[in-house]
Design an enzyme around this catalytic site. Structure first.
Site, PDB file in Angstrom:
ATOM      1  CE  LYS A 102      -4.216  -6.357   7.516  1.00  0.00           C
ATOM      2  NZ  LYS A 102      -4.907  -5.223   6.897  1.00  0.00           N
ATOM      3  CD  GLU A 104      -9.921  -0.910   7.804  1.00  0.00           C
ATOM      4  OE1 GLU A 104      -9.076  -1.505   8.487  1.00  0.00           O
ATOM      5  OE2 GLU A 104      -9.704  -0.514   6.645  1.00  0.00           O
ATOM      6  CG  ASP A 160      -7.793  -5.043   4.709  1.00  0.00           C
ATOM      7  OD1 ASP A 160      -7.384  -5.292   5.851  1.00  0.00           O
ATOM      8  OD2 ASP A 160      -7.792  -3.915   4.212  1.00  0.00           O
ATOM      9  CD  GLU A 163      -2.988  -1.140   2.247  1.00  0.00           C
ATOM     10  OE1 GLU A 163      -2.732  -0.593   3.329  1.00  0.00           O
ATOM     11  OE2 GLU A 163      -4.091  -1.670   1.983  1.00  0.00           O
TER      12      GLU A 163
HETATM   13  C1  GCV Z   1      -2.722   0.768   8.386  1.00  0.00           C
HETATM   14  C2  GCV Z   1      -6.175  -1.776   5.390  1.00  0.00           C
HETATM   15  C3  GCV Z   1      -6.581  -0.511   6.066  1.00  0.00           C
HETATM   16  C4  GCV Z   1      -5.425   0.452   6.182  1.00  0.00           C
HETATM   17  C5  GCV Z   1      -4.308  -0.256   6.940  1.00  0.00           C
HETATM   18  C6  GCV Z   1      -3.946  -1.528   6.178  1.00  0.00           C
HETATM   19  C7  GCV Z   1      -2.921  -2.342   6.912  1.00  0.00           C
HETATM   20  O1  GCV Z   1      -5.882  -1.546   4.065  1.00  0.00           O
HETATM   21  O2  GCV Z   1      -7.629   0.070   5.388  1.00  0.00           O
HETATM   22  O3  GCV Z   1      -5.862   1.579   6.864  1.00  0.00           O
HETATM   23  O4  GCV Z   1      -3.202   0.575   7.079  1.00  0.00           O
HETATM   24  O5  GCV Z   1      -5.077  -2.324   6.042  1.00  0.00           O
HETATM   25  O6  GCV Z   1      -3.337  -3.237   7.625  1.00  0.00           O
HETATM   26  O7  GCV Z   1      -1.742  -2.082   6.776  1.00  0.00           O
END
Ligand code: GCV
Length: 841
Positions: free
Chosen positions: A383, A416, A388, A309
């Site tokens: 994860k 989230e 996600d 990302e």
């Molecule tokens: C901290 C997702 C979330 C991001 C987060 C990312 C991660 O994409 O939306 O906010 O970034 O996961 O776990 O690194």
């Protein structure tokens, strides 16, 4: 003379004997220590020794002693005498094994305890009653102290205690995603309790109180800053500030760790490279780490997000993730620190046109070949699912794909994608399923919990990490009921074999009270909530059908499609779902061990709840349940939204049984959720109806009895606007008031039956201002309210669509219902519809 009592006294007597339920902010969470009032228990606990002895002065033992004094004073109304040497009479004795051995030679100690484990033992030595709280290390003693208090809070017997408890895994951490400027990534409970304006806060009371909460559930580490790390955290000016947070954590046995940016040697270190294999880079990390340990001797280590990302990573120099992890690990090793390397690495510019591309494959594809290449003090943090933190995912196949590498599982306490602590969505039942899932590695019994704890492949390190976003809100997570997730995470990290219901019951009794009605209602609400949230957001393995490009909150089905983020659901007019099979799809299923892969590969055996994650099928495909996919989608959304309507009703039965402050706060949230569940239901059903062209067999989708669209009302000042995506508004349109500072009016003449009605006003609450609304029936102002919920969008859409229910209005044909909207800031007091209904029975 006998006092004469008035009649009034006798009338009021029953009321006087009711102990008033104190208003509570939620700040004390499950550590409230309210008085024990049952006579039998008072007698039993009355035999608790009056003295508490701690055998050394470490900050952790001091916390343990203070905490017991505090808890006993609160629950039993007695102040224990605090001593630092054994006394003649009975005592509660706190000490490590080593200290106990010295103070009470001959005491047989529990040999089977490991680091952080504890032993609570009620015994008689030398004729005195001793309640021993001991452990191999200080932190274990502290955990024992909290365990004792939990027993009392749960009104359990303690007179014959002989309880040994070991943690399931060595690593039990939370990751906060706090930014140094005081904001929190995916934070829904106010600003950071650690940072503001690129500094550590002067007052760290909240940080210390957070550590206390964490310690009470066995969490031994906290990473305080966002994994999207600001390199500044490692600068010489910042490190002493970090040391202050470490000092606030230390008495509670919570080790501080930080997220770092792999590019730091270049961005703040003055080097012209951050190549992990460059000796200068290695030396830079070594020197930084030495500096950290000089001022924070119990520093836990680093968390690293790289090549993900937009974060820089080892790929810049053609190096591997193991190279990146190991350069940090080497620097940390001499000090006992660890590096936790995030497995959340994927390409967010995937070509969606290529049906073989699949983001779900990424973690395994990136890490599997590196198995065995990571240092012994490094762990890969995975994860729970391959995408996600969706409301439902299969477990990540990477758990079974690393046999020679330490692992941690990353769960998300932060909601989230699961309602952002405005919706009740209790995740412990989901985490239990994930942790208990048997991957059948090599055909054996290999549940995820055992793998991540290091038990399956005999790894020295491993455990559980929860992403948490506590903020400055007094409730910590912004919602009293969401705190069950934090509690549950800690309890599972300590012992994943605990039943979800037991954890929930414990939490409820300690957070609220022992009233069976309270326990029954709250446990039921919590336990139902994940299933309900999944039901009205994204069933059948679709994942949360939210706006993945923006707030991750309200519905926006197509935001998942036709972009590089790879959360595709591949829906078209004929069918839906990602084909991840080996036979015809992306091959993702092949990443699982054969038994699991076989189950997922076949339509016959793939469970319904993951069907569309694994397969692309026509809408008419018949599920194991006997329903077609499309009918299941309709039914699930209608049924779950209906169940969400019951949540506030169940809660209302608790009025007077829980304190008024939390009663009101929770009721507001559950009312809001009930309204937003309808937004979800309508958006998803409308979209599927349009896309599939197949009607809901029960005739509900697309039909909204009693609904009056804003655009069909008499509008004065309001103008009709399209909402995007269109399914986020009823019939795709809203009426917005763009005439600020002038108000706008929408009115409608009621022509239905006379009698009592509820009026639901559906409006959009943009976060750029606080619009106000007034609802009149005829000339009478019936209700006014402010649109001030702070929702995650500044325009009318599924994030901001909000229901205001005005219950119990007597309407007669010819009544004019009039809404006045007062815009404010960028909030245009937009209206979607009103719905007039007979009140629910
Ligand atoms: C901290 C997702 C979330 C991001 C987060 C990312 C991660 O994409 O939306 O906010 O970034 O996961 O776990 O690194």
């Amino acid at each position: 003379m006998r006092p004469v009592r008035s009649r009034l006294f006798w009338i009021l007597l029953p009321l006087l004997s009711i102990v008033p339920i104190q208003a509570e902010t939620g700040y004390d969470a499950w550590l409230r220590y309210p008085p024990v009032t049952e006579g039998v228990l008072i007698d039993a606990y009355g035999r608790l020794p009056a003295t508490i002895v701690k055998l050394d002065n470490s900050p952790t033992l001091t916390s343990a002693q203070n905490e017991i004094v505090r808890g006993v004073r609160g629950m039993l109304g007695r102040t224990l005498r605090m001593e630092s040497r054994p006394v003649q009479g009975g005592m509660i004795l706190l000490g490590t094994f080593a200290a106990v051995k010295q103070a009470l030679p001959g005491t047989a100690l529990a040999a089977d305890l490991i680091t952080d484990g504890y032993w609570l033992k009620a015994t008689v030595t030398g004729g005195r009653h001793v309640l021993l709280i001991t452990a191999p290390n200080d932190r274990g003693v502290l955990y024992g102290a909290f365990a004792l208090l939990r027993h009392i809070a749960l009104h359990e017997r303690i007179d014959q205690l002989d309880e040994k408890s070991n943690p399931y895994a060595p690593l039990r951490w939370v990751n906060q995603w706090d930014n140094l400027d005081g904001s929190i990534e995916r934070g829904y409970a106010g600003r950071s309790i650690f940072f503001e304006d690129n500094h550590v806060l002067a007052d760290l009371t909240r940080a210390a109180d957070y550590a206390r909460l964490l310690a009470s559930i066995g969490i031994n580490g906290c990473t305080i800053n966002n994994v999207n790390a600001n390199p500044r955290v490692l600068t010489p000016e910042f490190l002493p500030q970090l040391a202050r947070i470490a000092a606030a954590f230390r008495p509670w046995g919570v080790e501080l760790s930080i997220s770092v940016d792999l590019g730091s040697p270049k961005t703040i270190g003055g080097l012209n490279t951050f190549d992990p294999l460059d000796p200068l880079v290695a030396a830079w990390w070594k020197q930084r780490v030495e500096e950290i340990y000089r001022i924070i001797p119990d520093f836990g280590g680093f968390v690293l997000k790289a090549d993900s990302e937009g974060r820089v990573g080892p790929s810049t120099y053609g190096r591997t993730h193991a190279d990146a992890a190991n350069v940090l690990a080497a620097a940390l090793k001499p000090h006992g620190g660890i590096v936790v390397y995030r497995g959340f690495v994927y390409n967010h510019h995937l070509d969606w046109r290529n049906l073989k591309n699949d983001r779900a494959r990424a973690a395994y594809d990136n890490f599997h070949d590196l198995d065995g290449k990571f240092a012994a003090n490094a762990a890969v943090q995975i994860k729970y699912g391959p995408i996600d933190f969706q409301v439902r995912e299969p477990v990540s196949p990477l758990f079974g794909g690393l046999k020679h590498t330490n692992e941690t599982i990353e769960l998300q306490i932060t909601q989230e994608y699961t309602g952002q602590q405005r919706h009740l969505c209790y995740l412990v039942p989901m985490w239990k399923q994930v942790l208990d899932f048997d991957l059948r590695v090599n055909g054996g019994d290999t549940p995820v919990k055992q793998i991540v704890a290091g038990k399956t492949f005999h790894r020295p390190l491993g455990g559980f990490v929860g992403v948490a976003n506590v903020g400055r809100d007094l409730t910590w997570l912004g919602y009293d009921l969401a705190m069950a997730n934090l509690y549950g995470f800690g309890r599972l990290a300590w012992n994943p074999n605990l039943a979800a219901r037991q954890i929930t019951e414990e939490w409820t009794r300690m957070t609220f009270n022992d009233d069976p009605r309270v326990i029954g209602t709250i446990v039921h609400l919590e336990m139902e909530s994940w299933k309900v949230y999944e039901g009205y957001t994204g069933p059948l393995g679709l994942g949360t059908l939210t706006d993945i490009l923006h707030g991750h909150y309200g519905p926006n089905i197509e935001s998942a499609e036709r972009n590089g983020w790879g959360q595709w659901i591949r829906a078209d007019h004929k069918g839906i779902g990602m084909d991840r099979t080996l036979a015809t799809g992306t091959g993702y299923i092949g990443q699982y061990p054969p038994e699991v892969a076989r189950q997922y590969e076949s339509l016959e055996t793939c469970p319904d709840h993951l069907l569309l994650f694994m397969h692309h099928v026509p809408y008419t495909h018949v599920l194991h349940s006997g329903k077609t996919v499309i009918q299941y989608v309709y039914d699930s959304h209608y049924d779950a939204a209906e169940e969400a309507q019951q949540f506030p009703r169940w809660w209302q039965a608790l009025q007077g049984r829980v304190d008024e402050q939390r009663y009101r706060a929770v009721l507001d949230k559950l009312d809001y959720q009930a309204g937003h569940a309808i937004v979800w239901r309508d958006a998803v059903s409308t979209w599927f109806l349009r896309e599939s062209g197949i009607a809901d067999a029960k005739g509900r989708a697309g039909h909204f009895p009693g609904r009056v669209e804003a655009e069909s009302m008499r509008l004065d000042g309001y103008t009709v606007e399209d909402v995007t995506p269109s399914e986020d508004a009823s019939r795709g349109k809203a009426a917005g008031c763009n005439t600020a500072p002038k108000n706008c009016t929408a009115s409608y003449t009621y022509r239905g039956k006379s009698g009592w009605h509820d009026i639901d006003v559906q409006y959009f609450d943009a976060n750029t201002g606080v619009a106000r609304f007034e609802l009149f029936v005829g000339k009478q102002l019936v209700q006014s309210w402010a649109a001030d919920a702070g929702l995650p969008s500044n325009i009318p859409n599924g994030d901001t669509s909000t229901r205001k229910r005005i219950a119990g209005i007597e309407l007669q044909p010819g009544d004019e219902i009039r809404i006045i909207g007062e815009p404010n800031g960028g909030d245009n007091a937009s209206l979607d519809y009103i719905e007039i209904k007979e009140p629910a029975p």
